[in-house]
Design a protein around this motif. Structure first.
Motif, mmCIF file in Angstrom:
data_model
loop_
_atom_site.group_PDB
_atom_site.id
_atom_site.type_symbol
_atom_site.label_atom_id
_atom_site.label_comp_id
_atom_site.label_asym_id
_atom_site.label_seq_id
_atom_site.Cartn_x
_atom_site.Cartn_y
_atom_site.Cartn_z
ATOM 1 N N ARG A 177 0.845 -1.201 0.000
ATOM 2 C CA ARG A 177 0.000 0.000 0.000
ATOM 3 C C ARG A 177 0.875 1.244 0.000
ATOM 4 O O ARG A 177 2.098 1.140 0.069
ATOM 5 N N ALA A 178 0.256 2.401 -0.064
ATOM 6 C CA ALA A 178 0.985 3.668 -0.136
ATOM 7 C C ALA A 178 2.110 3.709 0.897
ATOM 8 O O ALA A 178 1.885 3.436 2.074
ATOM 9 N N GLY A 179 3.309 4.018 0.411
ATOM 10 C CA GLY A 179 4.474 4.109 1.267
ATOM 11 C C GLY A 179 5.315 2.841 1.300
ATOM 12 O O GLY A 179 6.461 2.877 1.748
ATOM 13 N N ASP A 180 4.788 1.718 0.828
ATOM 14 C CA ASP A 180 5.566 0.475 0.799
ATOM 15 C C ASP A 180 6.568 0.513 -0.350
ATOM 16 O O ASP A 180 6.301 1.079 -1.418
ATOM 17 N N PHE A 181 7.708 -0.127 -0.133
ATOM 18 C CA PHE A 181 8.827 -0.088 -1.072
ATOM 19 C C PHE A 181 9.388 -1.490 -1.252
ATOM 20 O O PHE A 181 9.484 -2.257 -0.290
ATOM 21 N N LEU A 182 9.764 -1.831 -2.477
ATOM 22 C CA LEU A 182 10.432 -3.090 -2.773
ATOM 23 C C LEU A 182 11.618 -2.806 -3.679
ATOM 24 O O LEU A 182 11.463 -2.196 -4.746
ATOM 25 N N TYR A 183 12.809 -3.232 -3.256
ATOM 26 C CA TYR A 183 14.026 -3.128 -4.068
ATOM 27 C C TYR A 183 14.350 -4.506 -4.618
ATOM 28 O O TYR A 183 14.397 -5.488 -3.872
ATOM 29 N N VAL A 184 14.606 -4.592 -5.927
ATOM 30 C CA VAL A 184 14.945 -5.850 -6.576
ATOM 31 C C VAL A 184 16.331 -5.689 -7.207
ATOM 32 O O VAL A 184 16.483 -4.986 -8.209
ATOM 33 N N PRO A 185 17.365 -6.336 -6.620
ATOM 34 C CA PRO A 185 18.707 -6.245 -7.201
ATOM 35 C C PRO A 185 18.772 -6.879 -8.588
ATOM 36 O O PRO A 185 17.877 -7.647 -8.972
ATOM 37 N N VAL A 186 19.820 -6.600 -9.305
ATOM 38 C CA VAL A 186 20.070 -7.228 -10.601
ATOM 39 C C VAL A 186 19.938 -8.739 -10.422
ATOM 40 O O VAL A 186 20.478 -9.314 -9.481
ATOM 41 N N GLY A 187 19.173 -9.384 -11.309
ATOM 42 C CA GLY A 187 18.983 -10.829 -11.257
ATOM 43 C C GLY A 187 17.840 -11.282 -10.376
ATOM 44 O O GLY A 187 17.483 -12.456 -10.384
ATOM 45 N N GLY A 188 17.248 -10.375 -9.612
ATOM 46 C CA GLY A 188 16.175 -10.747 -8.694
ATOM 47 C C GLY A 188 14.849 -10.978 -9.406
ATOM 48 O O GLY A 188 14.419 -10.156 -10.220
ATOM 49 N N LEU A 189 14.200 -12.092 -9.093
ATOM 50 C CA LEU A 189 12.869 -12.358 -9.644
ATOM 51 C C LEU A 189 11.862 -11.381 -9.052
ATOM 52 O O LEU A 189 11.920 -11.074 -7.853
ATOM 53 N N HIS A 190 10.938 -10.925 -9.888
ATOM 54 C CA HIS A 190 9.895 -10.020 -9.413
ATOM 55 C C HIS A 190 8.736 -9.988 -10.397
ATOM 56 O O HIS A 190 8.871 -10.386 -11.549
ATOM 57 N N ALA A 191 7.598 -9.513 -9.908
ATOM 58 C CA ALA A 191 6.389 -9.348 -10.719
ATOM 59 C C ALA A 191 5.493 -8.362 -9.984
ATOM 60 O O ALA A 191 5.714 -8.063 -8.800
ATOM 61 N N PHE A 192 4.484 -7.860 -10.686
ATOM 62 C CA PHE A 192 3.527 -6.963 -10.038
ATOM 63 C C PHE A 192 2.193 -7.014 -10.757
ATOM 64 O O PHE A 192 2.110 -7.391 -11.920
ATOM 65 N N ARG A 193 1.152 -6.606 -10.043
ATOM 66 C CA ARG A 193 -0.194 -6.480 -10.621
ATOM 67 C C ARG A 193 -1.064 -5.710 -9.655
ATOM 68 O O ARG A 193 -0.766 -5.624 -8.467
ATOM 69 N N ASN A 194 -2.145 -5.160 -10.187
ATOM 70 C CA ASN A 194 -3.173 -4.563 -9.339
ATOM 71 C C ASN A 194 -4.307 -5.578 -9.269
ATOM 72 O O ASN A 194 -5.085 -5.710 -10.208
ATOM 73 N N ALA A 195 -4.389 -6.302 -8.172
ATOM 74 C CA ALA A 195 -5.408 -7.335 -8.016
ATOM 75 C C ALA A 195 -6.670 -6.804 -7.355
ATOM 76 O O ALA A 195 -7.603 -7.551 -7.103
ATOM 77 N N SER A 196 -6.707 -5.501 -7.106
ATOM 78 C CA SER A 196 -7.849 -4.920 -6.398
ATOM 79 C C SER A 196 -8.884 -4.339 -7.366
ATOM 80 O O SER A 196 -8.640 -4.221 -8.565
ATOM 81 N N ASP A 197 -10.010 -3.948 -6.814
ATOM 82 C CA ASP A 197 -11.086 -3.326 -7.592
ATOM 83 C C ASP A 197 -10.938 -1.813 -7.658
ATOM 84 O O ASP A 197 -11.849 -1.122 -8.127
ATOM 85 N N ASP A 198 -9.813 -1.285 -7.187
ATOM 86 C CA ASP A 198 -9.558 0.155 -7.184
ATOM 87 C C ASP A 198 -8.296 0.452 -7.991
ATOM 88 O O ASP A 198 -7.421 -0.408 -8.129
ATOM 89 N N PRO A 199 -8.166 1.679 -8.499
ATOM 90 C CA PRO A 199 -6.935 2.039 -9.199
ATOM 91 C C PRO A 199 -5.749 2.039 -8.231
ATOM 92 O O PRO A 199 -5.926 2.134 -7.015
#
Length: 164
Positions: free
Chosen positions: A93-115
């Motif tokens: 949520r607002a204010g959360d942070f994720l750092y992904v180093p070179v080679g790090g697996l990652h993905a994202f999506r908006n799974a909610s009913d809101d923008p």
């Protein structure tokens, strides 16, 4: 740890800052996403690339992948974004942070009913603009064109990664 060698050698500084008002129209509107180019690799001399991604409700985002040459960081501005850190999915949520180093697996999506909205930071800066501008078209093409496009943009997708 020390600071890098100086790159500006003047005595009084210079006027070189770039302002982008908050109400600037997105650079790309594509399906469920709007992308704002806040600081491109060209604008920062390759130091970093910073983009704002506004996602519609239920926007699919990006499947699990990694980069060989760049790190990627995510900072959630609003809404709830599902982020994958290579091990598990987390609702951020607002204010959360994720750092992904070179080679790090990652993905994202908006799974909610809101923008939702988040910042994407790539370091060092890479020419990601073409990727953002053409990824939808290339995904529709599929096959070898998509594979070559992804390789050209340092995006290595992983089959069989867990879904949220």
């Amino acid at each position: 740890m020390t600071y890098p060698d100086p790159r500006y050698l003047g005595d009084h500084g210079e006027i070189s800052a770039v302002h982008r008002p908050a109400d600037t129209a997105p650079d790309i509107v594509s399906g469920t996403q709007r992308t704002h180019y806040l600081a491109t690799h060209a604008a920062t001399g390759g130091e970093f690339g910073l983009y704002r991604l506004d996602m519609s409700p239920r926007a699919p985002g990006a499947a699990t992948h990694f980069h060989r040459t760049i790190s990627e960081s995510f900072f959630v501005l609003s809404g709830a974004v599902r982020l994958y850190n290579g091990e598990r999915w987390t609702t951020c949520r607002a204010g959360d942070f994720l750092y992904v180093p070179v080679g790090g697996l990652h993905a994202f999506r908006n799974a909610s009913d809101d923008p939702a909205s988040m910042l994407l930071l790539f370091a060092p800066g890479a020419p990601r603009e073409e990727y953002f501008e053409r990824v939808a078209e290339m995904s529709l093409r599929g096959g070898r064109d998509l594979d070559e496009f992804r390789l050209r943009h340092d995006s290595y997708f992983v089959d069989g990664a867990p879904e949220s």
